[in-house]
Design a protein around this motif. Structure first.
Motif, PDB file in Angstrom:
ATOM      1  N   HIS A 227       2.498   7.264   9.897  1.00 21.84           N
ATOM      2  CA  HIS A 227       3.194   8.066   8.954  1.00 21.84           C
ATOM      3  C   HIS A 227       3.845   7.299   7.929  1.00 21.84           C
ATOM      4  N   VAL A 228       4.050   6.004   8.328  1.00 19.01           N
ATOM      5  CA  VAL A 228       4.574   5.174   6.954  1.00 19.01           C
ATOM      6  C   VAL A 228       3.765   4.107   6.548  1.00 19.01           C
ATOM      7  N   THR A 229       2.470   4.555   6.298  1.00 16.97           N
ATOM      8  CA  THR A 229       1.400   3.832   5.603  1.00 16.97           C
ATOM      9  C   THR A 229       0.724   4.688   4.569  1.00 16.97           C
ATOM     10  N   SER A 230       1.156   5.889   4.394  1.00 21.48           N
ATOM     11  CA  SER A 230       0.491   6.821   3.374  1.00 21.48           C
ATOM     12  C   SER A 230       1.012   6.732   1.996  1.00 21.48           C
ATOM     13  N   VAL A 231       0.198   7.288   0.983  1.00 20.46           N
ATOM     14  CA  VAL A 231       0.402   7.568  -0.475  1.00 20.46           C
ATOM     15  C   VAL A 231       1.857   8.116  -0.317  1.00 20.46           C
ATOM     16  N   GLU A 232       2.027   9.465   0.359  1.00 18.50           N
ATOM     17  CA  GLU A 232       3.197  10.330   0.597  1.00 18.50           C
ATOM     18  C   GLU A 232       4.376   9.563   0.758  1.00 18.50           C
ATOM     19  N   PHE A 233       4.484   8.436   1.796  1.00 21.49           N
ATOM     20  CA  PHE A 233       5.539   7.684   2.316  1.00 21.49           C
ATOM     21  C   PHE A 233       5.901   7.020   1.224  1.00 21.49           C
ATOM     22  N   TYR A 234       4.846   5.937   0.459  1.00 19.87           N
ATOM     23  CA  TYR A 234       5.128   5.009  -0.498  1.00 19.87           C
ATOM     24  C   TYR A 234       5.765   5.961  -1.702  1.00 19.87           C
ATOM     25  N   GLN A 235       5.675   7.222  -2.046  1.00 18.19           N
ATOM     26  CA  GLN A 235       5.963   7.735  -3.196  1.00 18.19           C
ATOM     27  C   GLN A 235       7.501   8.151  -2.773  1.00 18.19           C
ATOM     28  N   LEU A 236       7.964   8.013  -1.540  1.00 20.32           N
ATOM     29  CA  LEU A 236       9.371   8.358  -1.294  1.00 20.32           C
ATOM     30  C   LEU A 236      10.130   7.161  -1.740  1.00 20.32           C
ATOM     31  N   ILE A 237       9.208   5.889  -1.684  1.00 21.32           N
ATOM     32  CA  ILE A 237      10.118   4.619  -1.928  1.00 21.32           C
ATOM     33  C   ILE A 237       9.994   4.334  -3.358  1.00 21.32           C
ATOM     34  N   ALA A 238       9.107   4.776  -4.134  1.00 18.51           N
ATOM     35  CA  ALA A 238       9.133   4.443  -5.458  1.00 18.51           C
ATOM     36  C   ALA A 238      10.298   4.763  -6.524  1.00 18.51           C
ATOM     37  N   PRO A 239      11.097   5.915  -6.213  1.00 16.23           N
ATOM     38  CA  PRO A 239      12.224   6.211  -6.969  1.00 16.23           C
ATOM     39  C   PRO A 239      13.502   5.650  -6.691  1.00 16.23           C
ATOM     40  N   ARG A 240      13.467   5.001  -5.397  1.00 19.49           N
ATOM     41  CA  ARG A 240      14.790   4.168  -4.920  1.00 19.49           C
ATOM     42  C   ARG A 240      14.850   2.733  -5.672  1.00 19.49           C
ATOM     43  N   LEU A 241      13.415   2.358  -6.336  1.00 17.71           N
ATOM     44  CA  LEU A 241      13.552   1.157  -6.824  1.00 17.71           C
ATOM     45  C   LEU A 241      14.227   0.996  -7.990  1.00 17.71           C
ATOM     46  N   ALA A 242      15.251  -0.129  -8.219  1.00 17.16           N
ATOM     47  CA  ALA A 242      15.910  -0.474  -9.534  1.00 17.16           C
ATOM     48  C   ALA A 242      14.782  -0.972 -10.575  1.00 17.16           C
ATOM     49  N   PRO A 243      15.152  -0.993 -12.051  1.00 18.29           N
ATOM     50  CA  PRO A 243      14.255  -1.577 -12.840  1.00 18.29           C
ATOM     51  C   PRO A 243      13.778  -3.151 -12.163  1.00 18.29           C
ATOM     52  N   GLY A 244      12.731  -3.690 -12.050  1.00 17.35           N
ATOM     53  CA  GLY A 244      12.235  -4.805 -11.514  1.00 17.35           C
ATOM     54  C   GLY A 244      12.254  -4.958 -10.007  1.00 17.35           C
ATOM     55  N   GLY A 245      12.868  -3.832  -9.484  1.00 20.83           N
ATOM     56  CA  GLY A 245      12.724  -3.797  -8.004  1.00 20.83           C
ATOM     57  C   GLY A 245      11.278  -3.985  -7.310  1.00 20.83           C
ATOM     58  N   ILE A 246      11.264  -4.573  -6.269  1.00 18.78           N
ATOM     59  CA  ILE A 246      10.106  -4.829  -5.469  1.00 18.78           C
ATOM     60  C   ILE A 246      10.383  -4.147  -3.903  1.00 18.78           C
ATOM     61  N   VAL A 247       9.075  -3.758  -3.386  1.00 22.05           N
ATOM     62  CA  VAL A 247       8.875  -3.502  -2.073  1.00 22.05           C
ATOM     63  C   VAL A 247       7.891  -4.478  -1.652  1.00 22.05           C
ATOM     64  N   ALA A 248       8.251  -4.905  -0.456  1.00 20.88           N
ATOM     65  CA  ALA A 248       7.729  -5.946   0.260  1.00 20.88           C
ATOM     66  C   ALA A 248       7.292  -5.264   1.553  1.00 20.88           C
ATOM     67  N   VAL A 249       5.836  -5.349   1.884  1.00 23.25           N
ATOM     68  CA  VAL A 249       5.375  -4.596   2.808  1.00 23.25           C
ATOM     69  C   VAL A 249       4.771  -5.592   4.181  1.00 23.25           C
ATOM     70  N   ASN A 250       5.091  -5.709   5.310  1.00 25.23           N
ATOM     71  CA  ASN A 250       4.358  -6.410   6.344  1.00 25.23           C
ATOM     72  C   ASN A 250       3.203  -5.606   6.889  1.00 25.23           C
ATOM     73  N   VAL A 251       2.037  -6.163   6.784  1.00 27.03           N
ATOM     74  CA  VAL A 251       1.068  -5.385   7.092  1.00 27.03           C
ATOM     75  C   VAL A 251       0.140  -6.159   8.208  1.00 27.03           C
ATOM     76  N   ALA A 252      -0.243  -5.909   9.318  1.00 26.03           N
ATOM     77  CA  ALA A 252      -0.689  -6.566  10.390  1.00 26.03           C
ATOM     78  C   ALA A 252      -2.157  -6.165  10.624  1.00 26.03           C
ATOM     79  N   ASP A 253      -3.285  -7.020  10.562  1.00 26.50           N
ATOM     80  CA  ASP A 253      -4.705  -6.457  10.667  1.00 26.50           C
ATOM     81  C   ASP A 253      -5.560  -7.669  11.137  1.00 26.50           C
ATOM     82  N   GLY A 254      -6.823  -7.527  11.640  1.00 27.28           N
ATOM     83  CA  GLY A 254      -7.735  -8.246  12.149  1.00 27.28           C
ATOM     84  C   GLY A 254      -8.815  -8.463  11.357  1.00 27.28           C
ATOM     85  N   ALA A 255     -10.032  -8.809  12.240  1.00 22.71           N
ATOM     86  CA  ALA A 255     -11.155  -9.081  11.364  1.00 22.71           C
ATOM     87  C   ALA A 255     -11.712  -7.858  10.538  1.00 22.71           C
TER      88      ALA A 255
END
Length: 286
Positions: free
Chosen positions: A157-185
């Motif tokens: 539930h923290v990997t979807s469009v709907e989740f990231y759309q909750l983050i976008a309005p919080r960012l200041a001008p020039g603000g960055i979201v940094a996401v740690n993604v773990a994956d394999g082959a």
């Protein structure tokens, strides 16, 4: 001997703090045997895990050096990055959202935050609490870190469009979201995450070592996103000079990385894949 283990009430996972015998003051947090965080008590401005260093570079570059920032951390771990922000950008305002209150208690008991650090910890599910943050943070967050794991998994539930759309309005001008993604082959989880971020934000880049980018092993990819151009002219050099060198991927190369990957929605989201039990997600650098 102090109790360095805690059974976490929400997940049932076992959290354990371990101090290095060779380097007193150097601590690693394990959750169900998976290394989650690394802390140097006497050097909060030094980041040991390779993926955390890559997030640290974004923290360094988002604003002029030393300038206080507003930071939100989704996932607390051992509070490594809040310590880093407090050490490198004194006067910064920080919010940490962590589901496991027992974990926060364990960390604060044995690895207290530096005096003067302005860090507020909010307890609960990251997505739910994110929606309840004060409206004063709307359009005010310079760096928002998404580093959420339940054991070795990132919950769906923290990997979807709907989740990231909750983050976008919080960012200041020039603000960055940094996401740690773990994956394999095959990168069947990471590529859709990059596609999803690119669906929500105008500018996206990723950083990882070349073997990870080719899907040859399990590991971590750090993804950066913003609605403004990323201030990353210096980042390739920083990544290349790290103890574990990495590459920055953006522009046409990122579009090729994403090509054909689906955008993740709440209806299609799945947890991240777990590593094999013998695999450490990342290790402290030299």
């Amino acid at each position: 001997m102090p109790d360095l283990e805690r059974r976490l009430a929400v997940s049932g996972h076992l959290a354990r703090l371990e101090e290095s015998r060779q380097a007193p003051g150097s601590w690693t947090l394990y959750v169900d045997g998976t290394p989650q965080s690394h802390v140097e008590l006497d050097r909060p401005d030094w980041l040991g895990f390779e993926y955390v260093r890559r997030i640290g570079h974004a923290i360094d570059l988002v604003r002029p050096a030393g300038e206080p920032i507003t930071a939100v951390h989704l996932g607390g771990g051992a509070l490594t990055l809040p310590r880093y922000v407090a050490a490198t950008r004194p006067g910064s305002r920080q919010q940490v959202i962590e589901l496991e209150s027992d974990l926060v208690d364990l960390v604060r008991e044995h690895l207290p935050l530096p005096r003067g650090a302005q860090v507020r910890v909010r307890h609960g599910d990251a997505r739910e609490v994110l929606q309840k943050l004060p409206h004063g943070l709307d359009g005010a967050v310079d760096i928002l870190v998404v580093d959420i794991f339940s054991g070795a998994h990132t919950p769906a539930h923290v990997t979807s469009v709907e989740f990231y759309q909750l983050i976008a309005p919080r960012l200041a001008p020039g603000g960055i979201v940094a996401v740690n993604v773990a994956d394999g082959a095959g990168l069947g989880f990471a590529r859709p995450q990059a596609a999803t971020l690119a669906h929500v934000f105008r500018h996206v880049a990723i950083a990882a070592d070349t073997s990870m980018l080719k899907g040859r092993r399990f590991g971590n990819i750090v993804m950066y996103a913003s609605n403004d151009e990323l201030p990353f002219a210096e980042l390739p050099r920083r990544l290349a000079s790290d103890p574990a060198p990495a590459k920055l991927v953006d522009g046409d190369e990122l579009r090729r990385f994403i090509a054909g990957a689906p955008v993740v929605t709440d209806a299609t989201a799945v947890p991240s894949p777990p590593p094999a039990r013998a695999v450490f997600l990342s290790k402290p650098g030299a």
